[in-house]
Structure formats: structure tokens, C-alpha cells
Design a protein around this motif. Sequence first.
Motif, mmCIF file in Angstrom:
data_model
loop_
_atom_site.group_PDB
_atom_site.id
_atom_site.type_symbol
_atom_site.label_atom_id
_atom_site.label_comp_id
_atom_site.label_asym_id
_atom_site.label_seq_id
_atom_site.Cartn_x
_atom_site.Cartn_y
_atom_site.Cartn_z
ATOM 1 N N MET A 103 0.844 -1.187 0.000
ATOM 2 C CA MET A 103 0.000 0.000 0.000
ATOM 3 C C MET A 103 0.883 1.242 0.000
ATOM 4 O O MET A 103 1.944 1.273 0.624
ATOM 5 N N SER A 104 0.453 2.286 -0.676
ATOM 6 C CA SER A 104 1.226 3.513 -0.818
ATOM 7 C C SER A 104 1.546 4.138 0.526
ATOM 8 O O SER A 104 0.714 4.161 1.441
ATOM 9 N N SER A 105 2.760 4.670 0.642
ATOM 10 C CA SER A 105 3.152 5.365 1.872
ATOM 11 C C SER A 105 2.448 6.705 2.008
ATOM 12 O O SER A 105 2.534 7.352 3.059
ATOM 13 N N ASP A 106 1.765 7.157 0.946
ATOM 14 C CA ASP A 106 1.018 8.413 1.009
ATOM 15 C C ASP A 106 -0.313 8.251 1.743
ATOM 16 O O ASP A 106 -0.988 9.241 2.021
ATOM 17 N N LEU A 107 -0.719 7.026 2.049
ATOM 18 C CA LEU A 107 -1.990 6.775 2.717
ATOM 19 C C LEU A 107 -1.794 6.717 4.224
ATOM 20 O O LEU A 107 -0.955 5.969 4.727
ATOM 21 N N LYS A 108 -2.595 7.503 4.942
ATOM 22 C CA LYS A 108 -2.556 7.524 6.402
ATOM 23 C C LYS A 108 -3.971 7.347 6.935
ATOM 24 O O LYS A 108 -4.913 7.960 6.433
ATOM 25 N N ILE A 109 -4.116 6.503 7.961
ATOM 26 C CA ILE A 109 -5.421 6.298 8.594
ATOM 27 C C ILE A 109 -5.298 6.598 10.077
ATOM 28 O O ILE A 109 -4.491 5.997 10.791
ATOM 29 N N PHE A 110 -6.105 7.546 10.534
ATOM 30 C CA PHE A 110 -6.166 7.922 11.939
ATOM 31 C C PHE A 110 -7.524 7.504 12.495
ATOM 32 O O PHE A 110 -8.463 7.231 11.753
ATOM 33 N N SER A 111 -7.616 7.476 13.814
ATOM 34 C CA SER A 111 -8.891 7.144 14.445
ATOM 35 C C SER A 111 -9.127 8.024 15.654
ATOM 36 O O SER A 111 -8.200 8.285 16.435
ATOM 37 N N GLY A 112 -10.371 8.469 15.806
ATOM 38 C CA GLY A 112 -10.786 9.052 17.062
ATOM 39 C C GLY A 112 -11.039 7.932 18.054
ATOM 40 O O GLY A 112 -10.770 6.754 17.782
ATOM 41 N N GLY A 113 -11.579 8.267 19.196
ATOM 42 C CA GLY A 113 -11.746 7.269 20.244
ATOM 43 C C GLY A 113 -13.041 6.486 20.190
ATOM 44 O O GLY A 113 -13.260 5.608 21.025
ATOM 45 N N ALA A 114 -13.907 6.759 19.209
ATOM 46 C CA ALA A 114 -15.237 6.152 19.210
ATOM 47 C C ALA A 114 -15.238 4.666 18.853
ATOM 48 O O ALA A 114 -16.073 3.914 19.351
ATOM 49 N N ASN A 115 -14.324 4.234 17.965
ATOM 50 C CA ASN A 115 -14.301 2.824 17.565
ATOM 51 C C ASN A 115 -12.899 2.449 17.097
ATOM 52 O O ASN A 115 -12.671 2.172 15.915
ATOM 53 N N LEU A 116 -11.984 2.413 18.037
ATOM 54 C CA LEU A 116 -10.597 2.079 17.716
ATOM 55 C C LEU A 116 -10.475 0.663 17.157
ATOM 56 O O LEU A 116 -9.621 0.391 16.306
ATOM 57 N N GLN A 117 -11.327 -0.229 17.615
ATOM 58 C CA GLN A 117 -11.266 -1.624 17.156
ATOM 59 C C GLN A 117 -11.539 -1.717 15.660
ATOM 60 O O GLN A 117 -10.823 -2.417 14.928
ATOM 61 N N LEU A 118 -12.568 -1.013 15.178
ATOM 62 C CA LEU A 118 -12.876 -1.036 13.748
ATOM 63 C C LEU A 118 -11.742 -0.412 12.948
ATOM 64 O O LEU A 118 -11.324 -0.962 11.913
ATOM 65 N N ALA A 119 -11.224 0.724 13.398
ATOM 66 C CA ALA A 119 -10.130 1.386 12.685
ATOM 67 C C ALA A 119 -8.903 0.488 12.604
ATOM 68 O O ALA A 119 -8.232 0.411 11.560
ATOM 69 N N THR A 120 -8.611 -0.217 13.694
ATOM 70 C CA THR A 120 -7.456 -1.122 13.712
ATOM 71 C C THR A 120 -7.653 -2.273 12.728
ATOM 72 O O THR A 120 -6.730 -2.656 12.001
ATOM 73 N N GLN A 121 -8.858 -2.828 12.669
ATOM 74 C CA GLN A 121 -9.139 -3.912 11.730
ATOM 75 C C GLN A 121 -9.066 -3.442 10.285
ATOM 76 O O GLN A 121 -8.609 -4.186 9.404
ATOM 77 N N ILE A 122 -9.495 -2.215 10.018
ATOM 78 C CA ILE A 122 -9.364 -1.652 8.672
ATOM 79 C C ILE A 122 -7.901 -1.579 8.281
ATOM 80 O O ILE A 122 -7.503 -1.978 7.175
ATOM 81 N N CYS A 123 -7.076 -1.085 9.192
ATOM 82 C CA CYS A 123 -5.641 -0.973 8.911
ATOM 83 C C CYS A 123 -5.004 -2.344 8.708
ATOM 84 O O CYS A 123 -4.175 -2.529 7.802
ATOM 85 N N GLU A 124 -5.382 -3.306 9.526
ATOM 86 C CA GLU A 124 -4.820 -4.662 9.376
ATOM 87 C C GLU A 124 -5.185 -5.253 8.026
ATOM 88 O O GLU A 124 -4.362 -5.922 7.381
#
Length: 313
Positions: free
Chosen positions: A1-22
Amino acid sequence: MSSDLKIFSGGANLQLATQICETLGLGLSRLAVSRFSNDNLFVQIRENVREKDVFVVQPFTAPVGDTIMELFIIMDALRSASARRITAVIPYFSYARSDKKDAPRISITGRLMADLIRTAGADRVLTMDLHSDAVHGFFSIPVDHLTAIPYFVEHFRERLDLDNAVVVATDAGGAKRAGRLAQRLHLPMAIIDKRRVADTEVVQGLVVGEVKGRDAIIFEDEISTGGTLAASVKTLAAAGVKSIHVGATHGVLCGPAVNRLVDSPIESVAVTDTVHVPREKQADKIHTLSVAPLFAEAIRRIHTGESVGALFD
């Protein structure tokens, strides 16, 4: 995946954001969120985002005011840090329920939120199963509107004998949504006549369609307090259904919702993880379907300039 892509998460659903990144083979990008002594939020981006394509995952869940404000401050910080493009990933857009002026002197808050999201720095929005399709038109920036229906199609095909099933909309407003599931499952549909008399109280009447002796699949965009479901169960039981199953994209499950579901004749409930379901709200009859792979693929396609709509062709 391109190094230009960054994904951040607020505190509402860290689990979903982490699974998206994985799913994308990425690490979750780093930021720090804290509060000053006067309770004001403080956000600092902890890595370089200059000229990066940035996505911020934050569903609008309780405490809604805090989660929205956190999203706004994160996006403003990213804009100040010279991010090239900022996409607000809002799996659950709660204010989509406020989509019309149905009482005197009220705000159409869904439209207000759309304006504030753009003002805070979002260049586009990625969301899922809005309560009303009309909310899509409130935005003056591009919106990619995903649906979890394919997940429910797979879920019900695996768990139920559909030969005797019928999809049920709990009111006329949800008929289009339920109709999409019915079409994908090749099932007939029924509609319950509903009148809402308060935020947590509804009155239902006739069932339009044949449900007697059938396995009913109630399909909703969200389960909040479960008041509509409780009324629907009584209505369908009186109409002679054989069994009742429920699917809803957003398992908000506030107040008495879990107890209402557990104590009801409903045999199974399926929700997705657009809203984090904590351990105390989990129950044997409540199944959670992960939509992280769909959000991950949508993010990849937005980043590479591919069609998101093609996911549902």
C-alpha cells in the motif's frame, strides 16, 4: 500500500479502525488526544502528514457531542499540518435521523452536521447505511455511501431456511431499505403501519403483506432503544408469524435495548461493528458482523482513484 496513505482514528471505535488498517496491511497512524483542566480537548498529530492522503475513522456514538468535536479537531489539526486530502470516515452518522423539519422551530441537524464537517476540513466523506438517503444530498463535498446489505444476505443465507421467510419493514419509511434486502434474498416483503408518538414510544397497526406461518426477517438501519422492535414483535406475533429474526446495520443498543432483545421472542439479532458493542452489551442471540473489509476496500479505491460504486455492482 502507498506510503502516502494515512489512517487515523478518534476514540469512538478504535477496534474497527485497527481492523481496517490490518486488512490494508497498514499501522494505525499516531495522534495524541487529551484534555485541558477546563475539559477542552487537545489533539496533536504525531507523524508527518504533509501532502498525504488522510482518512479519519470516527462514528458518531455516545457521547455524541464529544466524538463529533474530537473528529472536528483532528481534521483541523490535519489541515494545519498540510494534509493533501482529508476523508472523514463516519461509519455511523447518527444525525442522519434529523433530515427534515417535522416540527415547528427545529434544526435540520443532519444538514448542519454536513456543513460543519466540511468547515472542519473534510474534503470527502465515507459512511454507511444512512437513516435517510436524502442526507447524502446535504453535503457539498463528495460522499461515498456504503451498504452492509451484502453481509446480511450472506448471514441470513447461512443461518436460516429461506424457503418460508419474509422480509419485514417496521414502517413505510424503511420499506425501500427492507426491499433491497428482500430483492437480494429473492423474498417477499411486508410492511408494518407505524406511528411514532415519542422518541422511545411507537404505536403500530396493520401488517401489509403475508406473514402468517412465515419466518420474519425484520431489517432496520439501526437499533437504538429497541422500542420499535418491541412493538414490531407484538404486531408480528399477533399476525401469526412462525419466528422472528432481526438485522440492523448500526447496533447502538442504548438504554433498555439489550434487555428488550434478550427477553423478547426474537430468535437472533445481527448487527455490524460500525458501532462498538462493549462486553456488557453482548448476548448470545446478538451476532456482530465485521464491515472492516468493506471499509478497507473502499478506502483503498478512494486512494487509488478507482470506483467505489463498483463494489456493489
